[in-house]
Every structure is written in structure tokens, then in C-alpha cells.
Motif scaffolding. Structure first.
Motif, mmCIF file in Angstrom:
data_model
loop_
_atom_site.group_PDB
_atom_site.id
_atom_site.type_symbol
_atom_site.label_atom_id
_atom_site.label_comp_id
_atom_site.label_asym_id
_atom_site.label_seq_id
_atom_site.Cartn_x
_atom_site.Cartn_y
_atom_site.Cartn_z
ATOM 1 N N LYS A 31 36.737 -47.254 -38.044
ATOM 2 C CA LYS A 31 36.058 -48.284 -37.261
ATOM 3 C C LYS A 31 34.618 -48.497 -37.722
ATOM 4 O O LYS A 31 34.037 -49.550 -37.469
ATOM 5 C CB LYS A 31 36.065 -47.911 -35.778
ATOM 6 N N ILE A 32 34.035 -47.496 -38.378
ATOM 7 C CA ILE A 32 32.664 -47.634 -38.859
ATOM 8 C C ILE A 32 32.571 -48.772 -39.872
ATOM 9 O O ILE A 32 31.615 -49.552 -39.867
ATOM 10 C CB ILE A 32 32.180 -46.306 -39.475
ATOM 11 N N THR A 33 33.573 -48.877 -40.737
ATOM 12 C CA THR A 33 33.607 -49.970 -41.711
ATOM 13 C C THR A 33 33.680 -51.323 -41.005
ATOM 14 O O THR A 33 33.006 -52.286 -41.410
ATOM 15 C CB THR A 33 34.810 -49.803 -42.652
ATOM 16 N N SER A 34 34.482 -51.393 -39.938
ATOM 17 C CA SER A 34 34.599 -52.651 -39.189
ATOM 18 C C SER A 34 33.279 -53.018 -38.518
ATOM 19 O O SER A 34 32.895 -54.193 -38.500
ATOM 20 C CB SER A 34 35.704 -52.523 -38.139
ATOM 21 N N ILE A 35 32.586 -52.028 -37.970
ATOM 22 C CA ILE A 35 31.301 -52.280 -37.318
ATOM 23 C C ILE A 35 30.280 -52.791 -38.335
ATOM 24 O O ILE A 35 29.545 -53.751 -38.084
ATOM 25 C CB ILE A 35 30.791 -50.998 -36.628
ATOM 26 N N ARG A 40 29.273 -65.808 -37.357
ATOM 27 C CA ARG A 40 28.552 -65.068 -36.322
ATOM 28 C C ARG A 40 29.489 -64.733 -35.159
ATOM 29 O O ARG A 40 29.494 -63.611 -34.644
ATOM 30 C CB ARG A 40 27.351 -65.863 -35.832
ATOM 31 N N LEU A 41 30.299 -65.712 -34.750
ATOM 32 C CA LEU A 41 31.268 -65.484 -33.678
ATOM 33 C C LEU A 41 32.290 -64.433 -34.099
ATOM 34 O O LEU A 41 32.622 -63.526 -33.319
ATOM 35 C CB LEU A 41 31.965 -66.796 -33.317
ATOM 36 N N LEU A 42 32.782 -64.554 -35.349
ATOM 37 C CA LEU A 42 33.729 -63.563 -35.862
ATOM 38 C C LEU A 42 33.110 -62.172 -35.867
ATOM 39 O O LEU A 42 33.769 -61.178 -35.549
ATOM 40 C CB LEU A 42 34.168 -63.952 -37.272
ATOM 41 N N GLY A 43 31.818 -62.106 -36.203
ATOM 42 C CA GLY A 43 31.130 -60.822 -36.209
ATOM 43 C C GLY A 43 31.075 -60.196 -34.833
ATOM 44 O O GLY A 43 31.339 -58.995 -34.674
ATOM 45 N N PHE A 44 30.761 -60.999 -33.813
ATOM 46 C CA PHE A 44 30.688 -60.473 -32.446
ATOM 47 C C PHE A 44 32.060 -60.018 -31.961
ATOM 48 O O PHE A 44 32.191 -58.977 -31.315
ATOM 49 C CB PHE A 44 30.120 -61.531 -31.498
ATOM 50 N N VAL A 45 33.104 -60.794 -32.273
ATOM 51 C CA VAL A 45 34.462 -60.413 -31.865
ATOM 52 C C VAL A 45 34.883 -59.113 -32.545
ATOM 53 O O VAL A 45 35.443 -58.205 -31.908
ATOM 54 C CB VAL A 45 35.464 -61.549 -32.191
ATOM 55 N N ILE A 101 27.036 -61.123 -38.803
ATOM 56 C CA ILE A 101 26.052 -61.621 -37.833
ATOM 57 C C ILE A 101 24.677 -61.824 -38.463
ATOM 58 O O ILE A 101 24.046 -62.871 -38.295
ATOM 59 C CB ILE A 101 25.954 -60.650 -36.643
ATOM 60 N N SER A 102 24.205 -60.811 -39.182
ATOM 61 C CA SER A 102 22.812 -60.850 -39.657
ATOM 62 C C SER A 102 22.673 -60.889 -41.170
ATOM 63 O O SER A 102 21.542 -60.916 -41.685
ATOM 64 C CB SER A 102 22.056 -59.629 -39.118
ATOM 65 N N GLY A 103 23.759 -60.897 -41.911
ATOM 66 C CA GLY A 103 23.688 -60.913 -43.363
ATOM 67 C C GLY A 103 23.691 -59.526 -43.959
ATOM 68 O O GLY A 103 23.750 -58.513 -43.257
ATOM 69 N N GLY A 104 23.613 -59.459 -45.275
ATOM 70 C CA GLY A 104 23.663 -58.180 -45.956
ATOM 71 C C GLY A 104 25.031 -57.931 -46.566
ATOM 72 O O GLY A 104 25.999 -58.645 -46.273
ATOM 73 N N PRO A 105 25.148 -56.930 -47.444
ATOM 74 C CA PRO A 105 26.416 -56.659 -48.121
ATOM 75 C C PRO A 105 27.503 -56.208 -47.165
ATOM 76 O O PRO A 105 27.225 -55.574 -46.141
ATOM 77 C CB PRO A 105 26.048 -55.546 -49.113
ATOM 78 N N ILE A 106 28.752 -56.539 -47.490
ATOM 79 C CA ILE A 106 29.880 -56.134 -46.666
ATOM 80 C C ILE A 106 30.238 -54.670 -46.912
ATOM 81 O O ILE A 106 30.641 -53.953 -45.995
ATOM 82 C CB ILE A 106 31.088 -57.047 -46.948
ATOM 83 N N ARG A 146 30.896 -54.300 -41.166
ATOM 84 C CA ARG A 146 31.284 -55.640 -41.605
ATOM 85 C C ARG A 146 30.895 -56.679 -40.564
ATOM 86 O O ARG A 146 30.417 -57.777 -40.904
ATOM 87 C CB ARG A 146 32.792 -55.688 -41.863
ATOM 88 N N ALA A 147 31.080 -56.348 -39.283
ATOM 89 C CA ALA A 147 30.702 -57.274 -38.215
ATOM 90 C C ALA A 147 29.204 -57.558 -38.233
ATOM 91 O O ALA A 147 28.770 -58.701 -38.064
ATOM 92 C CB ALA A 147 31.116 -56.697 -36.861
ATOM 93 N N LEU A 148 28.408 -56.520 -38.461
ATOM 94 C CA LEU A 148 26.958 -56.695 -38.508
ATOM 95 C C LEU A 148 26.543 -57.561 -39.700
ATOM 96 O O LEU A 148 25.585 -58.334 -39.613
ATOM 97 C CB LEU A 148 26.266 -55.329 -38.586
ATOM 98 N N SER A 149 27.274 -57.435 -40.816
ATOM 99 C CA SER A 149 26.961 -58.275 -41.977
ATOM 100 C C SER A 149 27.321 -59.731 -41.705
ATOM 101 O O SER A 149 26.652 -60.648 -42.196
ATOM 102 C CB SER A 149 27.707 -57.768 -43.219
#
Length: 272
Positions: free
Chosen positions: A136-140, A177-182, A147-152, A142-145
Motif C-alpha cells: 500500500k505504500i507504493t499506492s500512497i 488530482r481526483l484519481l489521486g485522492f481516491v 495530486i502534487s506532482g513528482g516521480p511515480i 503514487r496517489a501523492l504524485s
């Protein structure tokens, strides 16, 4: 003048392109190896692809397609060779290395002759929960990337690597951004469920740490007991654990041999 930071949509597009090329390379490599080694072609192809591009200070095909370039945290220089090398290793083997370390820690706890049964159960449950949370850490990240950018890839973030545009950027895609929050909410809910399950298992074990195990869960693997077996000490485990890596009872630490394991037919632990 520093180049503008790459937008999440362009980074995602580059990552998808590179992933596609890595899959094609893995498929080609799989034709030259025996079936038992096919699963190894995925990390090998990823390592080979990145070594011929990123490690050589070159853009990957996906980065060239999206018009982005890797930079260090100053956004003025290319990443150092050491940073690029570690990011490749972490991105390719990081999760597997973490799981192996957790598995070795579990084996050491099971074989420990100094830990009390209560402490042993606690550490085994915590290590199992950490193993479930690892993915799940990888998913978290990726979600942050999204939302705010940065490498996946989490390996690049750990080494301070980011991206800049070398061509005019397209408009920011708001749906990312929506996909990131979900994705973030789903990952946190999954982590919470793993922690809840660990707490539930620990409460079950604390009720009978030294008694005959009447729980429906195997203390060794923390899963529902399938094909139950009983040891000489009277504790129940699933057959896969008894005939697998388990060498001492995970509850009372009594050593046993495989020929002393008694399979139980038509028996369900916890049913009286």
C-alpha cells in the motif's frame, strides 16, 4: 533560468510508456528462458531498460515522448550517478527486498528461544501486518504524485530525483488530482483494515497464549486454518505451516519433527 517542473500528467504518460516497453522486453526475454524463470524476466527487463537509459544519463523512451528530463532536487543539474543507480535498485527490487527482510524477521521470531509466547505472538502479528501494508505504500506514493506532482517511482523520490519540462507543457489534467485522492483514500482504508486485523489477532492470542489453541486462525500464518494439524504439544496449525518452514510451536516454542505432525480429518478448530 530554471526549467518548469513537469506536470503529473506528463510524468504519468512517460511512466506508462516506459512500463509498456519494459513489458515487451520481458515478453521477449521470456521466450529464451525455461518456464520456471519466466517471472524473473520482469525485474530483469526493468533493470536492463533503466540501465541502458537512466543510468547512462539518457532519457527513457517515455521521457522523450513526454518531453521531460530527470533532475536533482535543485532543478538545475542532472541526478548523480549514485542517485540514479540507487533509484533504479529501489524501484526494481525495493518491495521484494522489504518482503524478504520481513520474512527473515518472522523466521527469527519463530525460532527464538528467549522471547515469551506473548511477545512472540505480538511480533509475528506486527510483522504480518507490515507485510500487508508494504504494497500500500507504493499506492500512497503514487496517489501523492497524482495530486502534487513528482516521480511515480518511490525510488526516485527517496533519492531526491524529480522532472522538468524541456518542451511546452500541456494543460494540467484535473482528473488526476481526483484519481489521486481516491487512490489515497483506498490505500489508507486498506492499511486501516490490516491494522484492525492485526489488533483482532493479537486480542485472540492474548486470551489463550499458553492453552490449546481453539481459534479458527493459524498463529503461524495468521490465516484461517486449512487442513488442520495438531502437534504433540496440543496446538493447532494449518498443514502448510506444519510441513513447511515451521520447526517449533509458535505458541509454546516446543520443537517438533514433521513425522510427529498429526493431520486432523473432518475437524474444524473452534467448533465444539
Amino acid at each position: 533560468m530554471a526549467l518548469p517542473r513537469a506536470q503529473p500528467a506528463e510524468i504519468l504518460r512517460a511512466w506508462q510508456k516506459d512500463d509498456l516497453y519494459e513489458q515487451k522486453l520481458a515478453g521477449s526475454l521470456a521466450k529464451f528462458v525455461s518456464p520456471q524463470y519466466v517471472s524473473k524476466t520482469v525485474p530483469v527487463s526493468s533493470l536492463l531498460y533503466k540501465s541502458l537509459t537512466t543510468l547512462q544519463d539518457l532519457q527513457t523512451l517515455g521521457e522523450e515522448y513526454s518531453g521531460i528530463v530527470q533532475v536533482d532536487d535543485t532543478f538545475h543539474r542532472l541526478p548523480s550517478f549514485f542517485s540514479r543507480l540507487l533509484s533504479i535498485i529501489l524501484s526494481t527490487f525495493g518491495e521484494d527486498i522489504t518482503r524478504r527482510l520481513l520474512k527473515n524477521a518472522e523466521d527469527k521470531v519463530v525460532r527464538s528461544a528467549t522471547l515469551k509466547p506473548e511477545a512472540q505472538n505480538f511480533f509475528l502479528i506486527m510483522l504480518k501486518a507490515m507485510g500487508n501494508i508494504t504494497s500500500k505504500i507504493t499506492s500512497i506514493h503514487r496517489a501523492l504524485s497524482y495530486i502534487s506532482g513528482g516521480p511515480i517511482q518511490i525510488g526516485k523520490s527517496l533519492m531526491g530525483i524529480d522532472y522538468v519540462h524541456v518542451r511546452p507543457a500541456v494543460a494540467y489534467h484535473a482528473h488526476l488530482r481526483l484519481l489521486g485522492f481516491v487512490t489515497l483514500v483506498h490505500a489508507f482504508l486498506s492499511c486501516g483494515h490490516s491494522i484492525y486485523q492485526a489488533k483482532k489477532h493479537f486480542e485472540q492470542m492474548s486470551d489463550f497464549p499458553n492453552e490449546v489453541d481453539s481459534s479458527k486462525s493459524c498463529v503461524a500464518c495468521l490465516e484461517e486454518i486449512v487442513n488442520p494439524c495438531v502437534l504433540q504439544c496440543g496446538h493447532f496449525f494449518c498443514m502448510q505451516c506444519c510441513y513447511g518452514p515451521l520447526e517449533i510451536c509458535a505458541l509454546c516454542r516446543t520443537p517438533f519433527t514433521k513425522n510427529t505432525v498429526v493431520p486432523l480429518m473432518n475437524f474444524a478448530p473452534g467448533v465444539h
